[in-house]
Enzyme design. Structure first.
Site, PDB file in Angstrom:
ATOM      1  N   SER A 190       3.491  35.998  89.728  1.00  0.00           N
ATOM      2  CA  SER A 190       2.097  35.584  89.562  1.00  0.00           C
ATOM      3  C   SER A 190       1.891  34.084  89.721  1.00  0.00           C
ATOM      4  CB  SER A 190       1.582  36.030  88.191  1.00  0.00           C
ATOM      5  OG  SER A 190       2.391  35.502  87.149  1.00  0.00           O
ATOM      6  N   HIS A 206      -0.293  41.585  91.328  1.00  0.00           N
ATOM      7  CA  HIS A 206      -0.753  40.796  92.478  1.00  0.00           C
ATOM      8  C   HIS A 206      -0.377  41.435  93.808  1.00  0.00           C
ATOM      9  CE1 HIS A 206      -1.994  37.495  89.853  1.00  0.00           C
ATOM     10  NE2 HIS A 206      -0.918  37.804  89.149  1.00  0.00           N
ATOM     11  N   LYS A 266      -7.513  42.550  89.162  1.00  0.00           N
ATOM     12  CA  LYS A 266      -7.324  41.526  90.201  1.00  0.00           C
ATOM     13  C   LYS A 266      -7.957  42.013  91.503  1.00  0.00           C
ATOM     14  CE  LYS A 266      -4.241  39.253  87.308  1.00  0.00           C
ATOM     15  NZ  LYS A 266      -3.016  39.329  86.556  1.00  0.00           N
TER      16      LYS A 266
END
Ligand SMILES: *Cc1c(COP(=O)(O)O)cnc(C)c1O
Length: 402
Positions: A184, A212, A241
């Site tokens: 990250s 991610h 995200k």
């Protein structure tokens, strides 16, 4: 009634953090379109949001969430095991499992809650956990809650993992290896093919945190699908995200998912996600599955940035620029804000001591000319940044404590 010793404790902690430029404060920020933000009366182009596909403001997600609120109200009412298990969860879990190529999936309240629930449901005191030194704080939280024996892996070091397993695997009942799929704060990828082969050889369960990766790597399917594909039996991630909303999930076999639904404490003892978030996530997955050109964009934008600056080619939409001291990272971030860019500085304990940095996160909608302008603003800083980062062992990111 204020308590003297309590407030003294808080004030002295705050003063200590202040002295080290490590005190954090909240800045009110308006995000009105998923790309630009308003902060302190300024309009800034954000390179600090993880909204990689800008879906947080997508009309289809807004419509799905609004319709779910109209039907089902705002809150879920109780845990999923009581009355919170809206039928939308089934659809979302089927969709996640299909995308990740697993038998089943389980949705949690957040990514942090997922890791804090999954790991202790799989490992206990007679077990062993290997964890990458740069793993996300919530993988550490889950690991610590499990009370398993824990060994720290040098970052992405497969040979080190092999040595640790050779020496320690036989003494443990079960062994779990946990790692971010996309790191990250560094943006690099875990060597999942090699780790998967190693784990298979040592009867070790590989778990990736793909917060991610989903939506932006491996054709949108995540880090296990990048670079040829790897067999990862436990693929955890977040809906907050690239998915643009909120929530967490685990994709795994039917047996593991059934176990989660009866044993993961953060699923059992925490209220279900609001139905609107579940509906929005389903809408996001429809977009991710049907628009491969969109999912390719954040990485392409990050690569445009790294090639402008002659940096190592980006492996994900995240590009770090290691600065060193927190004070310096903060100053550079302020300079970029003066140029109209929001690039929040990242400081310990989020990253190891001595590696405070600027972290650039690229999204599908970042205009190419703004990326070029950002690169020009950053160019003078690149000369200052250390060319290669070595993480001395004692600097390894530890479970954040005091
Ligand atoms: C953001 C993040 C999480 C936490 O997910 P939330 O849904 O925001 O709680 C977990 N792991 C990694 C690697 C992350 O970056």
């Amino acid at each position: 009634m204020p308590m003297r010793s309590l407030d003294d404790f808080a004030y002295s902690k705050l003063a200590e953090l202040e002295r080290a430029t490590l005190r954090r404060t909240l800045a009110e920020t308006l995000r009105e379109d998923g790309l630009w933000v308003k902060r302190d009366g300024r309009r800034l182009l954000s390179f600090s949001c993880n909204d990689y596909l800008n879906l947080s403001h997508h009309p289809a997600l807004k419509a799905a969430a609004t319709a779910a609120i109209a039907h089902y109200g705002v809150g879920a009412g109780a845990s999923r095991l009581v009355t919170g298990n809206n039928p939308l969860f089934r659809e979302l879990e089927e969709r996640l499992a299909r995308l990740k190529g697993t038998e089943a999936a389980c949705v949690f309240g957040s990514g942090y809650l997922a890791n804090a629930g999954i790991i202790p449901a799989l490992a206990g005191a007679s077990d062993l956990i290997l964890i990458d030194e740069l793993a996300h704080a919530c993988l550490w939280a889950g690991t610590n809650l499990s009370r398993a024996r824990t060994l720290v892996l040098r970052h992405n070091d497969v040979a080190h993992a092999k040595a640790l397993l050779s020496e320690n695997r036989a003494r443990a009942r079960n062994t779990l290896l946990v790692t971010d799929g996309v790191f990250s704060m560094d943006g690099d990828l875990a060597p999942l093919q090699e780790l998967a082969a190693l784990c298979a050889a040592f009867d070790t369960w590989l778990m990736t945190d793909d917060a991610h990766g989903l939506g932006v790597i491996g054709g949108g399917r995540g880090s296990a699908f990048a670079a040829g594909g790897a067999r990862v039996p436990l693929q955890m991630g977040t809906l907050s995200k690239a998915i643009g909303g909120y929530g967490g999930y685990l994709c795994a076999s039917r047996a593991v998912i059934d176990l989660m639904k009866t044993r993961a404490r953060t699923l059992i003892y925490s209220t279900a996600l609001p139905p609107a978030m579940v509906a929005a996530a389903i809408a996001a997955l429809t977009i991710i599955e049907s628009e491969p050109e969109l999912t390719a964009k954040p990485l392409a934008k990050a690569r445009a940035f790294t090639s402008h600056l002659g940096l190592a080619q980006a492996q994900s939409p995240i590009v770090p620029l290691i600065i060193g001291e927190p004070e310096a990272a903060l100053q550079l971030s302020n300079k970029l804000a003066d140029e109209g860019f929001l690039v929040t500085p990242i400081r310990p304990p989020t990253v190891p001591v001595g590696t405070a940095r600027l972290r650039f996160a690229f999204t599908a909608l970042h205009p190419d000319e703004e990326i070029a302008r950002l690169a020009e603003a950053v160019r003078p800083l690149v000369a200052l940044a250390p060319a290669r980062r070595e993480i001395p062992k004692e600097m390894a990111k530890c479970p954040p404590s005091s």
